[in-house]
Motif scaffolding. Structure first.
Motif, PDB file in Angstrom:
ATOM      1  N   UNK A  82       0.851  -1.197   0.000  1.00 20.80           N
ATOM      2  CA  UNK A  82       0.000   0.000   0.000  1.00 20.80           C
ATOM      3  C   UNK A  82       0.878   1.234   0.000  1.00 20.80           C
ATOM      4  N   UNK A  83       0.319   2.336  -0.489  1.00 17.69           N
ATOM      5  CA  UNK A  83       1.000   3.609  -0.292  1.00 17.69           C
ATOM      6  C   UNK A  83       0.948   3.927   1.200  1.00 17.69           C
ATOM      7  N   UNK A  84       2.022   4.484   1.725  1.00 14.64           N
ATOM      8  CA  UNK A  84       2.093   4.742   3.160  1.00 14.64           C
ATOM      9  C   UNK A  84       2.336   6.224   3.422  1.00 14.64           C
ATOM     10  N   UNK A  85       1.529   6.773   4.304  1.00 13.13           N
ATOM     11  CA  UNK A  85       1.742   8.152   4.768  1.00 13.13           C
ATOM     12  C   UNK A  85       1.811   8.141   6.290  1.00 13.13           C
ATOM     13  N   UNK A  86       2.628   9.026   6.850  1.00 12.90           N
ATOM     14  CA  UNK A  86       2.739   9.161   8.305  1.00 12.90           C
ATOM     15  C   UNK A  86       2.342  10.574   8.723  1.00 12.90           C
ATOM     16  N   UNK A  87       1.497  10.666   9.747  1.00 15.37           N
ATOM     17  CA  UNK A  87       1.222  11.967  10.377  1.00 15.37           C
ATOM     18  C   UNK A  87       1.448  11.780  11.874  1.00 15.37           C
ATOM     19  N   UNK A  88       2.515  12.407  12.384  1.00 16.04           N
ATOM     20  CA  UNK A  88       2.904  12.189  13.780  1.00 16.04           C
ATOM     21  C   UNK A  88       2.902  13.537  14.501  1.00 16.04           C
ATOM     22  N   UNK A 107      -7.071  20.358   8.073  1.00 14.99           N
ATOM     23  CA  UNK A 107      -7.825  21.201   7.135  1.00 14.99           C
ATOM     24  C   UNK A 107      -6.895  21.793   6.075  1.00 14.99           C
ATOM     25  N   UNK A 108      -5.732  22.230   6.509  1.00 11.12           N
ATOM     26  CA  UNK A 108      -4.804  22.907   5.584  1.00 11.12           C
ATOM     27  C   UNK A 108      -4.082  21.935   4.642  1.00 11.12           C
ATOM     28  N   UNK A 109      -4.031  20.645   5.001  1.00 14.24           N
ATOM     29  CA  UNK A 109      -3.282  19.677   4.182  1.00 14.24           C
ATOM     30  C   UNK A 109      -4.136  18.488   3.780  1.00 14.24           C
ATOM     31  N   UNK A 110      -5.413  18.771   3.506  1.00 13.54           N
ATOM     32  CA  UNK A 110      -6.384  17.716   3.191  1.00 13.54           C
ATOM     33  C   UNK A 110      -5.882  16.827   2.046  1.00 13.54           C
ATOM     34  N   UNK A 111      -5.390  17.442   0.977  1.00 15.70           N
ATOM     35  CA  UNK A 111      -4.947  16.666  -0.201  1.00 15.70           C
ATOM     36  C   UNK A 111      -3.740  15.803   0.144  1.00 15.70           C
ATOM     37  N   UNK A 163     -12.400  11.902  11.003  1.00 19.50           N
ATOM     38  CA  UNK A 163     -13.586  11.529  10.236  1.00 19.50           C
ATOM     39  C   UNK A 163     -14.291  12.785   9.729  1.00 19.50           C
ATOM     40  N   UNK A 164     -14.362  13.793  10.622  1.00 19.65           N
ATOM     41  CA  UNK A 164     -15.073  15.029  10.294  1.00 19.65           C
ATOM     42  C   UNK A 164     -14.317  15.811   9.213  1.00 19.65           C
ATOM     43  N   UNK A 165     -13.019  16.025   9.418  1.00 21.27           N
ATOM     44  CA  UNK A 165     -12.244  16.915   8.546  1.00 21.27           C
ATOM     45  C   UNK A 165     -11.745  16.207   7.285  1.00 21.27           C
ATOM     46  N   UNK A 166     -11.196  14.980   7.451  1.00 16.95           N
ATOM     47  CA  UNK A 166     -10.593  14.278   6.310  1.00 16.95           C
ATOM     48  C   UNK A 166     -11.559  13.288   5.677  1.00 16.95           C
ATOM     49  N   UNK A 167     -12.646  12.971   6.382  1.00 24.15           N
ATOM     50  CA  UNK A 167     -13.605  11.994   5.870  1.00 24.15           C
ATOM     51  C   UNK A 167     -13.007  10.591   5.809  1.00 24.15           C
ATOM     52  N   UNK A 168     -12.054  10.283   6.713  1.00 23.39           N
ATOM     53  CA  UNK A 168     -11.422   8.965   6.713  1.00 23.39           C
ATOM     54  C   UNK A 168     -11.668   8.263   8.049  1.00 23.39           C
ATOM     55  N   UNK A 169     -12.050   6.991   7.974  1.00 23.70           N
ATOM     56  CA  UNK A 169     -12.247   6.173   9.172  1.00 23.70           C
ATOM     57  C   UNK A 169     -10.897   5.729   9.720  1.00 23.70           C
ATOM     58  N   UNK A 170     -10.829   5.542  11.006  1.00 21.17           N
ATOM     59  CA  UNK A 170      -9.594   5.056  11.627  1.00 21.17           C
ATOM     60  C   UNK A 170      -9.766   3.619  12.096  1.00 21.17           C
TER      61      UNK A 170
END
Lengths: 456, 456
Positions: free
Chosen positions: A142-148, A164-168, A406-413
């Motif tokens: 999978x493509x992997x991204x990290x937000x720490x 919000x500022x880095x949604x993409x 979920x609210x801002x990025x629309x992604x489930x955890x």
């Protein structure tokens, strides 16, 4: 799987010594004095990601502590997993209760002992090392991204703005988080729900200075006594919170759900023994695990006022303070609950007493459905590494940011946690079993493979 | 009187600079770290007595802080006055609220600002200087003895033993004490009664360590919440203490007594303004001054538990503590009340919570009749120096040792105090007007003459 376990086994000493270097940085987000350590911890993880094989890793400053972002994108058709974790830790106080210094990790009885050993440095670092395996061996599915981030322990106050500022940049199919517990490696579980949190601090003021308790006592209202009266009135004799509207948005669990959850193994005596109490008590009409998993709470986290030094000082104090937090369940809103608390708490102050109440931070509760590819992949990867299907468990803890995602990025955890309740996170002598650390790495690698498969 | 006022006036600068040297010694009896300062303060006063003209002055070590004894006996037929005072002071905390360092005395607006300026270094030193006048000018009308202790602020724990062991040495007709207040120099008063004190500390324990408030909150009893419940239950809605037996030995004052006491000038608004509150509240059915003067109380002096540092820490604390003191009225016994408190407090602890309650110190209340030569001399000496007959006042404060003196030595005490309620003793910015200090010296000299006359 051979290669995975071999790789982990061949490198485990290096994995641990790298983790220890991270733990030695006292990145306590609540303390001003540790600001430089926050930068150091972020820099350390940036280097770790790049060494592991990230295409890029960048530190973004915020109004608070910085956020680290890193990624390695392999293919446009592969699903993307965004790994979230935090490099900040809780304060280590009370220091005198630690058996070894909180920021000097040691291994005893097969466990890592240190602040952050589990929450969250130990668990976060499993993802860094799983990522290293995938990059080095060319097995990245999978493509992997990290937000720490560095503010989880103080309410992730700047992360919503960052998202919000880095949604993409953060776009992904699922957010994978290891910051929770499982029952045990023998009875694995996946956290399918979390409680929210609403944290307030109150200040109750009587006279404009500490008074002589003899020359004034009896006629002047004592703010310490008053604070006790006010706090005591916040719960009724059934253990229910008395704040008007507190339960309005609570959706009761169905009988079926409660039966399902009751299957979770829970040994009351062992539980009591592990925390050294002879009795458990809470809201009437609910089991111990329900009181923790599906019911909101109100707990004093700290209280202070008057003379708390050595010996006896006969004063009628000027002020009394308390830190009070409420754990919330799905559909309760943290800020709404804080507003209800503050309105009520201020209204019950007796004449002649002034009250200041402040909302410190909070977040909403979270529930994950069990029939999604995201959850299925979690269930299967755990079964793959621990040879047992995990039980879904509603945890009492909070990761307020999950609902924000979920609210801002629309992604489930997905909460793929490997901590144990005995890890004493937030307490003196926090610890994390080495085997959980290693099994966690293996399971995370499985997840990436399983998820790619589930999404096909 | 000319010579007295002249002597005081000619020497007042020296008197003050000597007093300041005494105040600079931080003799805080409650703190281990100040042990050496206790010795220094006792030595300082020993030299002062000898310089003033004492035949002898000796420091007696005790199991705690030393006692200073000094004397000058002039004649077998002269009555003997035993002066009691204390060289120890209350802790100065909270330090940040002081406008000038607590142990660096300064004079501002005609007042001495420092810890101990009034309680009791300032008031005690008036006796030392009055004694100096009598010795230097040959106007000593009574035999004079001094007993100066260093443990008044921590309950005079070793003084009863000292009195028992030195009964003959301490033999006297009256004990003269300046450790109380008067209404003002314009409306002078003499303290005719004191409240007793019973001081306890409690420790409430839940789990054996601080727990994560999310993973445990709701099912585990929180000792901070419980402490609040328990403390809140110690008073009913009428402001009466609920401890069984608490009021059993309280002798209600007669309507006549209450009418007499009501004559004491009391400006409710000014009183509230002076302490910065907008309302006063206490036990139903009693006036403000009665609540302070003739009724027992229960006040939290300090409370603490859980995380009291900066920011938010989400723990369910292991322990909570409180320092609780009860002011007592005549016929209530300090140890009996403490025992009642401890028995009751332990009995109301919920299951699963352990309670430790400890009696720290205390003493009985005291009342002085108004028709004795001892009190007459006090009344006349005040009238002599302040040109107004003093009002007898029942004070809310406690000097536990006074009742011990009566019990052990069989000697009545006279409370000839020159402090003001605005002196903020036990508080930040303690102060003492210079004029009270000087008028006090004059009045004390008058007392020795008046008493000799009264006893003739």
């Amino acid at each position: 799987m051979e290669t995975i376990t071999t790789y982990i086994n061949d490198n485990k000493d290096r994995f641990l010594s790298e983790l220890f270097d991270l733990i030695r940085i006292p990145s306590v987000s609540a303390k001003e004095e540790n600001k430089p350590d926050m930068i150091r911890a972020a820099e350390f993880l940036k280097d770790s990601l790049l060494k592991a094989g990230a295409d890029k890793a960048e530190i973004y400053s915020t109004d608070g502590h910085p956020v680290l972002y890193g990624e390695k994108v392999v293919s446009a058709d592969a699903p993307t997993i965004l790994v979230y974790g935090h490099y900040d830790v809780q304060p280590a106080e009370p220091l005198e209760l630690w058996n070894s210094p909180p920021f000097e990790p040691v291994i005893r009885d097969g466990k890592i002992w240190a602040r952050g050993a589990d929450d969250d440095k130990g668990q976060l670092f499993m993802h860094v090392k799983a990522f290293e395996y995938m990059c080095k061996t060319g097995n990245q599915f999978c493509n992997v991204k990290f937000m720490i981030e560095g503010e989880e322990e103080v309410g992730s106050v700047n992360l919503e703005k960052f998202c919000t500022e880095h949604k993409t940049m953060l776009a992904a199919d699922v957010i994978l988080i290891s910051d929770t517990t499982m029952i045990s490696l023998e009875t694995p579980s996946v956290t399918s729900g979390l409680r929210g949190l609403s944290y307030v601090q109150v200040e109750v003021t009587g006279p404009n200075r500490d008074l002589h308790s003899g020359l004034y006592g009896g006629a002047v209202v004592n703010p310490c006594n008053v604070l006790c009266d006010m706090i005591a009135s916040l719960k009724d004799s059934n253990g229910r919170v008395t704040i008007p509207g507190f339960y309005d948005d609570v959706k009761e669990c169905s009988a079926e759900e409660r039966t399902e959850m009751a299957k979770r193994p829970f040994n009351r005596d062992k539980f009591m023994q592990s925390i050294g109490v002879t009795q458990l008590k809470g809201e009437d009409g609910y089991s111990d695990t329900e009181r923790i998993g599906i019911r909101p709470t109100l707990d004093i986290n700290g209280i202070w006022g008057g003379y708390i030094g050595e010996g006896a000082k006969t004063i009628l104090p000027s002020k009394a303070f308390a830190k009070i937090s409420m754990r919330l369940v799905p559909y309760q809103n943290a800020e709404k609950i804080a507003a209800l608390f503050i309105k009520h708490f201020t209204s019950i102050a007796p004449e002649g007493i002034t009250v200041k109440a402040e909302y410190l931070h909070g977040g909403e509760a979270y529930v994950s459905p069990l029939d999604t590819p995201e959850y299925m992949a979690a269930s299967m990867s755990v079964e793959g590494s621990l040879s047992k299907k995990p039980i879904p468990v509603r945890s009492g803890g909070s990761i307020p940011i999950v609902s924000t995602f979920e609210k801002v990025l629309g992604i489930k955890s997905i909460l793929l946690g490997f901590g144990l309740e005995s890890d004493a996170i937030h307490s003196p002598n926090e610890n994390y079993p080495v085997v959980n650390f290693l099994k966690g790495i293996e399971t995370i690698i499985n997840y990436h493979q399983q998820y790619r498969f589930q999404k096909k």
